[in-house]
Design a protein around this motif. Structure first.
Motif, PDB file in Angstrom:
ATOM      1  N   GLU A 142      -5.091  12.792  48.531  1.00  0.00           N
ATOM      2  CA  GLU A 142      -4.971  11.428  48.026  1.00  0.00           C
ATOM      3  C   GLU A 142      -4.533  10.471  49.137  1.00  0.00           C
ATOM      4  N   ALA A 143      -3.631  10.930  49.973  1.00  0.00           N
ATOM      5  CA  ALA A 143      -3.159  10.090  51.082  1.00  0.00           C
ATOM      6  C   ALA A 143      -4.297   9.793  52.054  1.00  0.00           C
ATOM      7  N   LEU A 144      -5.057  10.816  52.418  1.00  0.00           N
ATOM      8  CA  LEU A 144      -6.161  10.609  53.355  1.00  0.00           C
ATOM      9  C   LEU A 144      -7.248   9.724  52.763  1.00  0.00           C
ATOM     10  N   LEU A 145      -7.509   9.868  51.479  1.00  0.00           N
ATOM     11  CA  LEU A 145      -8.490   8.991  50.830  1.00  0.00           C
ATOM     12  C   LEU A 145      -8.001   7.541  50.825  1.00  0.00           C
ATOM     13  N   SER A 146      -6.723   7.363  50.607  1.00  0.00           N
ATOM     14  CA  SER A 146      -6.138   6.026  50.626  1.00  0.00           C
ATOM     15  C   SER A 146      -6.230   5.419  52.025  1.00  0.00           C
ATOM     16  N   ILE A 147      -5.943   6.222  53.030  1.00  0.00           N
ATOM     17  CA  ILE A 147      -6.013   5.764  54.417  1.00  0.00           C
ATOM     18  C   ILE A 147      -7.455   5.440  54.806  1.00  0.00           C
ATOM     19  N   ALA A 148      -8.400   6.208  54.298  1.00  0.00           N
ATOM     20  CA  ALA A 148      -9.811   6.045  54.664  1.00  0.00           C
ATOM     21  C   ALA A 148     -10.375   4.680  54.289  1.00  0.00           C
ATOM     22  N   VAL A 149      -9.818   4.051  53.274  1.00  0.00           N
ATOM     23  CA  VAL A 149     -10.326   2.742  52.863  1.00  0.00           C
ATOM     24  C   VAL A 149      -9.657   1.585  53.617  1.00  0.00           C
ATOM     25  N   ASP A 150      -8.698   1.909  54.459  1.00  0.00           N
ATOM     26  CA  ASP A 150      -8.023   0.907  55.294  1.00  0.00           C
ATOM     27  C   ASP A 150      -8.834   0.716  56.575  1.00  0.00           C
ATOM     28  N   ALA A 151      -9.654  -0.324  56.609  1.00  0.00           N
ATOM     29  CA  ALA A 151     -10.531  -0.557  57.764  1.00  0.00           C
ATOM     30  C   ALA A 151      -9.739  -0.725  59.058  1.00  0.00           C
ATOM     31  N   CYS A 152      -8.558  -1.280  58.978  1.00  0.00           N
ATOM     32  CA  CYS A 152      -7.733  -1.491  60.176  1.00  0.00           C
ATOM     33  C   CYS A 152      -7.256  -0.172  60.778  1.00  0.00           C
ATOM     34  N   PHE A 153      -7.112   0.860  59.950  1.00  0.00           N
ATOM     35  CA  PHE A 153      -6.629   2.150  60.429  1.00  0.00           C
ATOM     36  C   PHE A 153      -7.447   2.639  61.615  1.00  0.00           C
ATOM     37  N   PHE A 154      -8.743   2.441  61.564  1.00  0.00           N
ATOM     38  CA  PHE A 154      -9.637   2.994  62.578  1.00  0.00           C
ATOM     39  C   PHE A 154      -9.609   2.230  63.892  1.00  0.00           C
ATOM     40  N   THR A 155      -9.024   1.045  63.891  1.00  0.00           N
ATOM     41  CA  THR A 155      -8.890   0.284  65.131  1.00  0.00           C
ATOM     42  C   THR A 155      -7.436   0.200  65.596  1.00  0.00           C
ATOM     43  N   ASP A 156      -6.521   0.740  64.809  1.00  0.00           N
ATOM     44  CA  ASP A 156      -5.102   0.736  65.163  1.00  0.00           C
ATOM     45  C   ASP A 156      -4.825   1.676  66.328  1.00  0.00           C
TER      46      ASP A 156
ATOM     47  N   GLU B 156       2.232   6.155  61.916  1.00  0.00           N
ATOM     48  CA  GLU B 156       3.167   5.517  60.987  1.00  0.00           C
ATOM     49  C   GLU B 156       2.516   5.298  59.620  1.00  0.00           C
ATOM     50  N   LYS B 157       1.259   4.881  59.609  1.00  0.00           N
ATOM     51  CA  LYS B 157       0.552   4.704  58.333  1.00  0.00           C
ATOM     52  C   LYS B 157       0.377   6.042  57.619  1.00  0.00           C
ATOM     53  N   VAL B 158       0.086   7.086  58.373  1.00  0.00           N
ATOM     54  CA  VAL B 158      -0.044   8.424  57.779  1.00  0.00           C
ATOM     55  C   VAL B 158       1.292   8.861  57.198  1.00  0.00           C
ATOM     56  N   ARG B 159       2.370   8.653  57.932  1.00  0.00           N
ATOM     57  CA  ARG B 159       3.708   9.027  57.432  1.00  0.00           C
ATOM     58  C   ARG B 159       4.026   8.298  56.130  1.00  0.00           C
ATOM     59  N   ARG B 160       3.872   6.984  56.154  1.00  0.00           N
ATOM     60  CA  ARG B 160       4.201   6.181  54.954  1.00  0.00           C
ATOM     61  C   ARG B 160       3.340   6.565  53.761  1.00  0.00           C
ATOM     62  N   THR B 161       2.051   6.712  53.996  1.00  0.00           N
ATOM     63  CA  THR B 161       1.145   7.030  52.896  1.00  0.00           C
ATOM     64  C   THR B 161       1.393   8.434  52.374  1.00  0.00           C
ATOM     65  N   SER B 162       1.662   9.379  53.261  1.00  0.00           N
ATOM     66  CA  SER B 162       1.948  10.761  52.849  1.00  0.00           C
ATOM     67  C   SER B 162       3.217  10.824  52.004  1.00  0.00           C
ATOM     68  N   ILE B 163       4.219  10.111  52.419  1.00  0.00           N
ATOM     69  CA  ILE B 163       5.471  10.081  51.665  1.00  0.00           C
ATOM     70  C   ILE B 163       5.236   9.455  50.290  1.00  0.00           C
ATOM     71  N   ARG B 164       4.528   8.329  50.266  1.00  0.00           N
ATOM     72  CA  ARG B 164       4.262   7.652  48.991  1.00  0.00           C
ATOM     73  C   ARG B 164       3.482   8.546  48.028  1.00  0.00           C
ATOM     74  N   MET B 165       2.446   9.188  48.524  1.00  0.00           N
ATOM     75  CA  MET B 165       1.628  10.045  47.660  1.00  0.00           C
ATOM     76  C   MET B 165       2.407  11.283  47.206  1.00  0.00           C
ATOM     77  N   SER B 166       3.251  11.798  48.070  1.00  0.00           N
ATOM     78  CA  SER B 166       4.079  12.951  47.684  1.00  0.00           C
ATOM     79  C   SER B 166       5.042  12.577  46.575  1.00  0.00           C
ATOM     80  N   LEU B 167       5.666  11.429  46.715  1.00  0.00           N
ATOM     81  CA  LEU B 167       6.606  10.977  45.680  1.00  0.00           C
ATOM     82  C   LEU B 167       5.881  10.696  44.370  1.00  0.00           C
TER      83      LEU B 167
END
Length: 78
Positions: free
Chosen positions: A37-51, A58-69
């Motif tokens: 779920e975290a990776l799918l959420s990250i995949a739709v963030d177009a900015c992620f691929f140019t960050d 940091e985005k992976v950490r935050r999203t992973s924590i959010r999805m885990s919770l």
């Protein structure tokens, strides 16, 4: 950006994502689902691929924590 390039970038962070989810959830099937779920959420963030790499981590950490919770809270409601 081509789809294959995006997949390759996401794969670089797949292990980090799963490690965070597993550490927080301590249950393999739930950790796998949260990571997916975290990776799918990250995949739709177009900015992620140019960050930068640090921003991506940091985005992976935050999203992973959010999805885990969310997964833990959802599981406790059953």
């Amino acid at each position: 950006m081509e789809r294959q390039v995006k997949f390759a970038i996401l794969r670089r962070y797949e292990s980090l994502c799963y490690q965070i989810c597993h550490y927080l959830i301590q249950h393999e099937p739930s950790a796998s689902e949260a990571a997916k779920e975290a990776l799918l959420s990250i995949a739709v963030d177009a900015c992620f691929f140019t960050d930068s790499d640090e921003t991506r981590k940091e985005k992976v950490r935050r999203t992973s924590i959010r999805m885990s919770l969310l997964r833990q809270n959802h599981g406790s409601l059953k």
